[in-house]
Design a protein around this motif. Sequence first.
Motif, PDB file in Angstrom:
ATOM      1  N   SER A   1       0.826  -1.205   0.000  1.00  0.00           N
ATOM      2  CA  SER A   1       0.000   0.000   0.000  1.00  0.00           C
ATOM      3  C   SER A   1       0.865   1.262   0.000  1.00  0.00           C
ATOM      4  CB  SER A   1      -0.933  -0.013   1.220  1.00  0.00           C
ATOM      5  OG  SER A   1      -1.968   0.919   1.076  1.00  0.00           O
ATOM      6  N   ALA A   2       1.973   1.227   0.744  1.00  0.00           N
ATOM      7  CA  ALA A   2       2.892   2.375   0.773  1.00  0.00           C
ATOM      8  C   ALA A   2       3.525   2.601  -0.599  1.00  0.00           C
ATOM      9  CB  ALA A   2       3.973   2.145   1.825  1.00  0.00           C
ATOM     10  N   TRP A   3       3.856   1.521  -1.283  1.00  0.00           N
ATOM     11  CA  TRP A   3       4.432   1.627  -2.628  1.00  0.00           C
ATOM     12  C   TRP A   3       3.438   2.282  -3.579  1.00  0.00           C
ATOM     13  CZ3 TRP A   3       3.204  -1.535  -7.108  1.00  0.00           C
ATOM     14  CH2 TRP A   3       4.053  -1.300  -8.202  1.00  0.00           C
ATOM     15  N   LEU A   4       2.173   1.877  -3.516  1.00  0.00           N
ATOM     16  CA  LEU A   4       1.142   2.476  -4.365  1.00  0.00           C
ATOM     17  C   LEU A   4       0.964   3.958  -4.046  1.00  0.00           C
ATOM     18  CD1 LEU A   4      -1.518  -0.376  -4.268  1.00  0.00           C
ATOM     19  CD2 LEU A   4      -0.247   0.374  -6.282  1.00  0.00           C
ATOM     20  N   ALA A   5       0.979   4.294  -2.754  1.00  0.00           N
ATOM     21  CA  ALA A   5       0.833   5.691  -2.361  1.00  0.00           C
ATOM     22  C   ALA A   5       2.013   6.526  -2.857  1.00  0.00           C
ATOM     23  CB  ALA A   5       0.705   5.792  -0.840  1.00  0.00           C
ATOM     24  N   HIS A   6       3.207   5.944  -2.825  1.00  0.00           N
ATOM     25  CA  HIS A   6       4.397   6.646  -3.332  1.00  0.00           C
ATOM     26  C   HIS A   6       4.267   6.902  -4.830  1.00  0.00           C
ATOM     27  CE1 HIS A   6       8.548   7.834  -3.932  1.00  0.00           C
ATOM     28  NE2 HIS A   6       8.712   6.839  -4.797  1.00  0.00           N
ATOM     29  N   LEU A   7       3.796   5.902  -5.579  1.00  0.00           N
ATOM     30  CA  LEU A   7       3.585   6.086  -7.008  1.00  0.00           C
ATOM     31  C   LEU A   7       2.540   7.165  -7.276  1.00  0.00           C
ATOM     32  CD1 LEU A   7       3.555   2.390  -8.336  1.00  0.00           C
ATOM     33  CD2 LEU A   7       5.417   4.065  -8.471  1.00  0.00           C
ATOM     34  N   LEU A   8       1.504   7.220  -6.441  1.00  0.00           N
ATOM     35  CA  LEU A   8       0.469   8.236  -6.588  1.00  0.00           C
ATOM     36  C   LEU A   8       1.053   9.630  -6.372  1.00  0.00           C
ATOM     37  CD1 LEU A   8      -2.440   9.199  -6.893  1.00  0.00           C
ATOM     38  CD2 LEU A   8      -2.808   8.651  -4.469  1.00  0.00           C
ATOM     39  N   PHE A   9       1.884   9.787  -5.355  1.00  0.00           N
ATOM     40  CA  PHE A   9       2.489  11.096  -5.099  1.00  0.00           C
ATOM     41  C   PHE A   9       3.399  11.505  -6.257  1.00  0.00           C
ATOM     42  CE2 PHE A   9       5.843  13.725  -2.952  1.00  0.00           C
ATOM     43  CZ  PHE A   9       5.044  14.851  -2.793  1.00  0.00           C
ATOM     44  N   LYS A  10       4.127  10.561  -6.819  1.00  0.00           N
ATOM     45  CA  LYS A  10       4.974  10.865  -7.973  1.00  0.00           C
ATOM     46  C   LYS A  10       4.134  11.288  -9.164  1.00  0.00           C
ATOM     47  CE  LYS A  10       8.402   8.249  -9.127  1.00  0.00           C
ATOM     48  NZ  LYS A  10       9.197   7.040  -9.480  1.00  0.00           N
TER      49      LYS A  10
END
Length: 437
Positions: A420-429
């Motif tokens: 979930s953290a990885w997906l959130a990081h991709l979203l912020f990028k």
Amino acid sequence: MTTTTQLIRTRRFLPLFVTQLLGAFNDNLFKNAMVLFVVYEVYQSEAQEARFSALASAVFIIPFFLLSALAGQLADMRDKALLIRIIKACEIAIMLVGGAGLALAWQGVALDGIAIPLMLLALFAMGVHSTFFGPIKYAILPQHLKEGEVLSGTGLVEAGTYIAVLAGTIVAGWISVDAAAIGVIAIACIGWLAGRQVPAAPPLGQVEPLDYHVIRASVRLVRTTMQDRRVFLAICAISFFWAIGTVLFVQFPPLAKNMLMASKEVASLFLVIFSVGVALGSMAINALLKGTVSARWSPISVIGMGVSLMAFQQVCRLWPPHSGDGALMDVGTFVVQPLAVPLMLTLLGIAVCGGIFVVPLYAFLTTFVEKSQTARTIAANNIVNSGAMVLGSLLTGLMTFLGIGVAQQLLIVSLCCVASAWLAHLLFKAEVAAEAV
């Protein structure tokens, strides 16, 4: 805080806030009264209790998977305020059935096969009710609120939902089953009255024919919505969050009873702490972001959620045996145990981080799409979320069937926070990249 104070006093927000708060309260009063009754009064096996808790969660979630596409179409193509009035009227009828099931359970008819089926039927119907109300409560916000108010309004709705979960959980754990039977009907009536005060919210785009083919409509809706990368990532991250939350909510009653040797009031206390934490996180993120919709805090918050969950699991594993001649601890006995404070603090940490994580993601879904598409975007999110929650319920049942203990299940779930953290990081990028264009 000023924006929040102003919003809560306006007719364009307050009636909706009260209506959704009462609906969430009723959902949780009914569901928790039913689950606690069955876990503590009917079944005497940890496996049976876990299976029933998972079944109840799945019964409530399935309508989201099947009917969200139709719900989103209706909300975008009809007056949302009118739909609220119809939905809340249906809630009264549903709670008449659910109240009858609770009353029969109170009279001792549960084992005759009448009360539990009635309660599960009402729970399924409340799932249908929530499926149709869910897209409206988020999609109506950009229609009634100004651009700088949407994050605050979303945070209030999310916080209000968990305050309602908190209140419903407390009441379910402390009142008798017959009182709950009367209460759910009364609250449904009050919710209908509040819903009548929501200002008109007519459709903003072209009114199209409804697609009643639930499978085709669902596939088309999800495929169309997922074409926007930011929306796609937000939906995936939210789905991981709800899959994790489903496992936790399924396991709270069996964990309290069988691992911690605590009463149903302690199980309710866990849900209370969780609800308070999510509400705190939901309000805090608006201050952190200063009203701007952004996923900036989402990756670190979900990592914090996973770390807190691992700590919660470790405290549960180290929990000492209770020497009480087999008697379950009440709240007073539980809170003075040596590890009670660390246990409650780690649970609070899970919830606060969860609130910080999920609120901006919901705001993404209503602010980065056309206003005429917001309800369908929320509906697409609900379809994917419900699939994740059903998967979480099934995974819980499977792990229980395979003999994996509750503590080990919590450890497995904590590791899922990394995804979930990885997906959130991709979203912020993706957010930063979009702003740079």
